[in-house]
Design a protein around this motif. Structure first.
Motif, PDB file in Angstrom:
ATOM      1  N   ASP A 214       0.740  -1.030  -0.023  1.00 35.13           N
ATOM      2  CA  ASP A 214      -0.056  -0.013  -0.136  1.00 35.13           C
ATOM      3  C   ASP A 214       0.966   1.056  -0.133  1.00 35.13           C
ATOM      4  O   ASP A 214       0.347   2.260  -0.423  1.00 35.13           O
ATOM      5  N   TRP A 215       2.093   1.044   0.590  1.00 30.21           N
ATOM      6  CA  TRP A 215       2.922   2.518   0.388  1.00 30.21           C
ATOM      7  C   TRP A 215       4.359   1.822   0.601  1.00 30.21           C
ATOM      8  O   TRP A 215       4.655   0.780   0.996  1.00 30.21           O
ATOM      9  N   CYS A 216       5.250   2.696   0.277  1.00 29.38           N
ATOM     10  CA  CYS A 216       6.764   2.263   0.260  1.00 29.38           C
ATOM     11  C   CYS A 216       7.597   3.765   0.394  1.00 29.38           C
ATOM     12  O   CYS A 216       7.127   4.791  -0.020  1.00 29.38           O
ATOM     13  N   ALA A 217       8.772   3.476   0.898  1.00 30.02           N
ATOM     14  CA  ALA A 217       9.641   4.779   0.839  1.00 30.02           C
ATOM     15  C   ALA A 217      11.161   4.123   0.893  1.00 30.02           C
ATOM     16  O   ALA A 217      11.418   2.995   0.969  1.00 30.02           O
ATOM     17  N   GLY A 267      17.735  -8.096   4.178  1.00 26.87           N
ATOM     18  CA  GLY A 267      16.427  -8.011   4.902  1.00 26.87           C
ATOM     19  C   GLY A 267      15.489  -9.378   4.570  1.00 26.87           C
ATOM     20  O   GLY A 267      16.026 -10.397   4.193  1.00 26.87           O
ATOM     21  N   PRO A 268      14.192  -9.227   5.072  1.00 35.19           N
ATOM     22  CA  PRO A 268      13.452  -8.128   5.678  1.00 35.19           C
ATOM     23  C   PRO A 268      13.611  -8.070   7.105  1.00 35.19           C
ATOM     24  O   PRO A 268      13.859  -9.142   7.734  1.00 35.19           O
ATOM     25  N   GLU A 269      13.415  -6.966   7.858  1.00 30.59           N
ATOM     26  CA  GLU A 269      13.538  -6.643   8.958  1.00 30.59           C
ATOM     27  C   GLU A 269      12.027  -5.893   9.393  1.00 30.59           C
ATOM     28  O   GLU A 269      11.654  -4.960   8.691  1.00 30.59           O
ATOM     29  N   PRO A 270      11.650  -6.118  10.626  1.00 32.92           N
ATOM     30  CA  PRO A 270      10.313  -5.346  10.994  1.00 32.92           C
ATOM     31  C   PRO A 270      10.683  -3.752  11.072  1.00 32.92           C
ATOM     32  O   PRO A 270      11.782  -3.349  11.296  1.00 32.92           O
ATOM     33  N   TYR A 271       9.542  -3.160  10.710  1.00 34.01           N
ATOM     34  CA  TYR A 271       9.747  -1.643  10.771  1.00 34.01           C
ATOM     35  C   TYR A 271       8.348  -0.985  11.437  1.00 34.01           C
ATOM     36  O   TYR A 271       7.283  -1.715  11.180  1.00 34.01           O
ATOM     37  N   ALA A 272       8.503  -0.391  12.324  1.00 37.45           N
ATOM     38  CA  ALA A 272       7.481   0.190  12.987  1.00 37.45           C
ATOM     39  C   ALA A 272       6.307   0.838  12.345  1.00 37.45           C
ATOM     40  O   ALA A 272       6.679   1.659  11.070  1.00 37.45           O
ATOM     41  N   TRP A 273       5.122   0.501  12.578  1.00 33.24           N
ATOM     42  CA  TRP A 273       3.987   0.950  11.662  1.00 33.24           C
ATOM     43  C   TRP A 273       3.570   2.413  12.174  1.00 33.24           C
ATOM     44  O   TRP A 273       3.126   2.716  13.063  1.00 33.24           O
ATOM     45  N   PRO A 274       3.625   3.334  10.846  1.00 28.58           N
ATOM     46  CA  PRO A 274       3.410   4.581  11.002  1.00 28.58           C
ATOM     47  C   PRO A 274       1.805   4.947  11.190  1.00 28.58           C
ATOM     48  O   PRO A 274       1.177   5.679  10.186  1.00 28.58           O
ATOM     49  N   GLY A 275       1.175   4.212  12.181  1.00 28.71           N
ATOM     50  CA  GLY A 275      -0.503   4.483  11.973  1.00 28.71           C
ATOM     51  C   GLY A 275      -0.845   5.940  12.190  1.00 28.71           C
ATOM     52  O   GLY A 275      -1.895   6.159  11.691  1.00 28.71           O
ATOM     53  N   ALA A 287       4.861  -3.250   8.253  1.00 27.81           N
ATOM     54  CA  ALA A 287       5.782  -2.690   7.319  1.00 27.81           C
ATOM     55  C   ALA A 287       7.264  -3.542   7.447  1.00 27.81           C
ATOM     56  O   ALA A 287       7.573  -3.971   8.755  1.00 27.81           O
ATOM     57  N   LEU A 288       7.860  -3.562   6.518  1.00 28.56           N
ATOM     58  CA  LEU A 288       9.258  -4.625   6.555  1.00 28.56           C
ATOM     59  C   LEU A 288      10.479  -3.361   6.051  1.00 28.56           C
ATOM     60  O   LEU A 288       9.859  -2.721   4.949  1.00 28.56           O
ATOM     61  N   ARG A 306       1.852  -2.659   4.274  1.00 29.59           N
ATOM     62  CA  ARG A 306       0.459  -3.066   3.919  1.00 29.59           C
ATOM     63  C   ARG A 306      -0.587  -2.928   4.879  1.00 29.59           C
ATOM     64  O   ARG A 306      -0.218  -3.571   6.117  1.00 29.59           O
ATOM     65  N   CYS A 307      -1.722  -2.418   4.656  1.00 28.06           N
ATOM     66  CA  CYS A 307      -2.593  -2.303   5.733  1.00 28.06           C
ATOM     67  C   CYS A 307      -3.444  -3.517   6.192  1.00 28.06           C
ATOM     68  O   CYS A 307      -3.622  -4.332   5.185  1.00 28.06           O
ATOM     69  N   GLY A 308      -3.907  -3.712   7.332  1.00 27.53           N
ATOM     70  CA  GLY A 308      -4.589  -4.650   7.832  1.00 27.53           C
ATOM     71  C   GLY A 308      -3.952  -6.045   7.868  1.00 27.53           C
ATOM     72  O   GLY A 308      -4.766  -7.067   7.964  1.00 27.53           O
TER      73      GLY A 308
END
Length: 603
Positions: A214-217, A267-275, A287-288, A306-308
């Motif tokens: 749903d999003w990436c950076a 990776g992948p490594e966990p990344y904090a969800w920017p809720g 998020a990864l 990805r959400c949800g």
């Protein structure tokens, strides 16, 4: 980057179609391999479109795997057995040995070492494997016209990989098989053609969102410090909903990916969800972070969300990891191009005079057009005062282009000025410059031979090591006097200069002599011409004389002399411009060689 086809055969039905190509280990290699194999299969009758598509996907993935994991040049061999079985082998030259598998000694195809792409190859191939030899590894695959495991989704092309992802419970599994391989193959070609790392980052976002995330950076790191998160935000942020991009960017800027253990892992490594940045409708998700690594150097970090979801499906994480390797290769190639372009620009500025000298009683006009705007030209010119009422000029052309040609020009131009100012006459200057080029090549070859022997290598044989760089040069000395200019000049393997008289007649002003850097102890001679008022001396490189139009060259049948004869009565500037325009018009397209011409006109 260019592929080097070594063998290609095709014939009547039943006869084998074979091919072999050597490819430099660069991001462009997969695309080059696909082009060669597609061309070979196009010549073979009875080959199904399904087999061609599968062959393209498998070839691209095997070559990409070799480039990513070995980093060496690769060799590709292929053959078509009948019209329904295609076999391809990709060999790299990275020393390796078969990994041991605790279960029974068989080769283990772990994603961490080989990449998810080779597992996807297995979904198309009837059989495949890895063969280890001393100093080389070959990965091979055998596919049939019927394909291997039937794919769940259709093949993709460049336009489709930018389309929205399929919706529904099984949307991720649609990427297994041909669909995922086509996605990786087309994405590789799309990214490899970019020469700007920021554009690579932007394309990566379009490839991933919304198809796989749903999003990436993307954060880009400084290779020297391996830091790109401290105090800097992501280079690009993408979201399926454009109205959330700005808020998401601000949130991610405050939380750059951390790689505290110092280990280089993709990776992948966990990344904090920017809720908080995504609002209540997207408060939960996963998020990864993937480290972008090429050649053992960290280049940046890719984060997808990805959400949800409580976790990404394995099919997606593996596919994004493979895509991340391609993104890293493309960023590395773009940075290498940027470095080379910077070096080339600096070299080019240093190789040419900052200004052309003004000479009493003489007007000058110059045209200089390197065909490669981003690299050093093999052509050069100079016009400078030599003292004692003398001025000297030079128009030269080095065999080849790029940094090696720049080295020769960087050696020749200052020596020309030094020898001229020391009082050496034209013939003596060429004698000494010829010996200088020969001595420099000999010293370079000796140094290379000593270094090779010290390192335990085999002795150099003919054809090994640094090669002599030949230089064609037109060099002259100008001495103004009352009523004209005396010009003493010599041509060493260079197009001969022409003199245009006011009445339109044209004559040559020197005789041909040997290239510089070819014959030891060559003795050069000079000739003197008087330039009276209105006389014009035209000096050019072979980018003018050898400009092609089909099988004809511009100077065929004394074409340059005829063109110059039509310039009677024109100023030096207008002569230079007319010859330039005639050369351009002759070929009907952009010149394929560097072009330089100098006009000296007595007032």
């Amino acid at each position: 980057m260019a592929a080097i086809p070594v063998q290609r055969e095709s014939g009547a039905p039943g006869r084998e179609v074979r091919g072999h190509a050597g490819l430099p280990g660069s991001p462009l290699a997969p695309g080059a391999a696909r082009t060669l194999v597609r061309a070979a299969l196009a010549d073979a009758p009875g080959v199904s479109g399904r087999l061609v598509d599968d062959a393209m996907a498998v070839v691209s993935e095997l070559v990409t795997n070799a480039v990513v994991h070995a980093g060496t040049d690769v060799e590709v061999d292929w053959r078509l057995e009948g019209s329904g079985v295609f076999v391809v082998e990709v060999r790299d030259h990275h020393p390796a040995r078969a990994p041991r598998d605790a279960a029974g000694g068989e080769v283990s195809y772990e994603t961490a070492e080989y990449g998810r792409g080779l597992r996807l190859v297995g979904s198309l191939a009837e059989s495949w494997g890895v063969t280890y030899r001393t100093g080389a590894k070959t990965v091979w695959a055998r596919i049939t016209g019927e394909g291997g495991v039937p794919p769940d989704g259709p093949a993709l092309d460049v336009a489709e990989i930018l389309a929205p992802r399929p919706q529904g419970p099984g949307r991720d599994r649609d990427w297994l098989g041909r669909g995922a391989l086509s996605f990786l193959a087309e994405a590789s070609d799309l990214l490899a053609g970019q020469l700007d790392e920021n554009l690579v980052a932007a394309l990566t976002g379009q490839l991933l969102v919304p198809r796989l995330a749903d999003w990436c950076a993307i954060w880009l790191e400084d290779e020297a410090t391996a830091r790109g998160g401290d105090g800097t935000g992501p280079a690009r942020v993408w979201h399926a909903s454009e109205n959330l991009i700005e808020e998401l960017h601000r949130a991610l800027e405050k939380e750059p990916p951390q790689h505290g253990d110092g280990l280089l892992r993709s990776g992948p490594e966990p990344y904090a969800w920017p809720g908080d940045a995504l609002g209540p409708q997207h408060a939960d998700g996963t998020a990864l972070a993937y480290r972008l690594i090429a050649g053992g150097r960290p280049l940046g970090t890719l984060v997808i969300g990805r959400c949800g979801l409580s976790r990404f499906p394995d099919e997606v994480t593996g596919l994004v990891e493979d895509l991340g390797r391609r993104v890293a290769l493309a960023i590395g190639a773009a940075r290498q191009y940027a470095r080379q372009a910077t070096i080339s620009a600096v070299l080019q500025r240093g190789l040419l005079p900052g200004a052309v000298a003004e000479i009493p009683g003489l007007r000058s006009a110059l045209v200089y057009e390197p065909c490669d705007k981003g690299g050093p030209s093999g052509d050069f010119y100079d016009l400078f005062p030599a003292g004692d009422g003398r001025w000297c000029f030079a128009v030269g052309d080095v065999q080849g282009k790029g940094p090696e040609a720049a080295v020769v020009i960087g050696l020749a131009r200052p020596w020309l000025r030094l020898l001229a100012r020391e009082g050496y006459r034209v013939a003596d200057v060429l004698d000494r410059l010829n010996q200088l080029l020969l001595d420099d090549a000999t010293e370079a070859a000796d140094a290379a031979a000593r270094a090779l022997v010290t390192a335990g290598g085999r002795p150099l044989i003919a054809g090994d090591g640094p090669q002599t760089r030949f230089l064609s040069l037109l060099y002259g000395e100008l001495t103004p006097y009352e009523g004209g200019v005396r010009c003493t000049l010599a041509s060493a393997g260079h197009p001969l200069p022409l003199v245009l008289s006011p009445d339109g007649s044209v004559r040559t002003a020197a005789r041909p002599q040997t290239l510089l850097g070819v014959v030891e102890d060559e003795s050069y001679t000079s000739e003197t011409v008087e330039l009276r008022s209105g006389d014009s001396l035209l000096c050019v490189t072979d980018g003018v004389t050898e400009r092609r139009s089909g099988s004809r060259q511009f100077d065929d049948g004394d074409g340059l002399a005829r063109a110059l004869g039509g310039c009677a009565g024109l100023s030096a500037e207008r002569i230079a411009e007319r010859i330039r325009r005639l050369v351009h018009d002759f070929g009907g397209g952009l010149p394929e060689d560097d072009l330089a011409l100098l006009v000296l006109q007595a007032e």
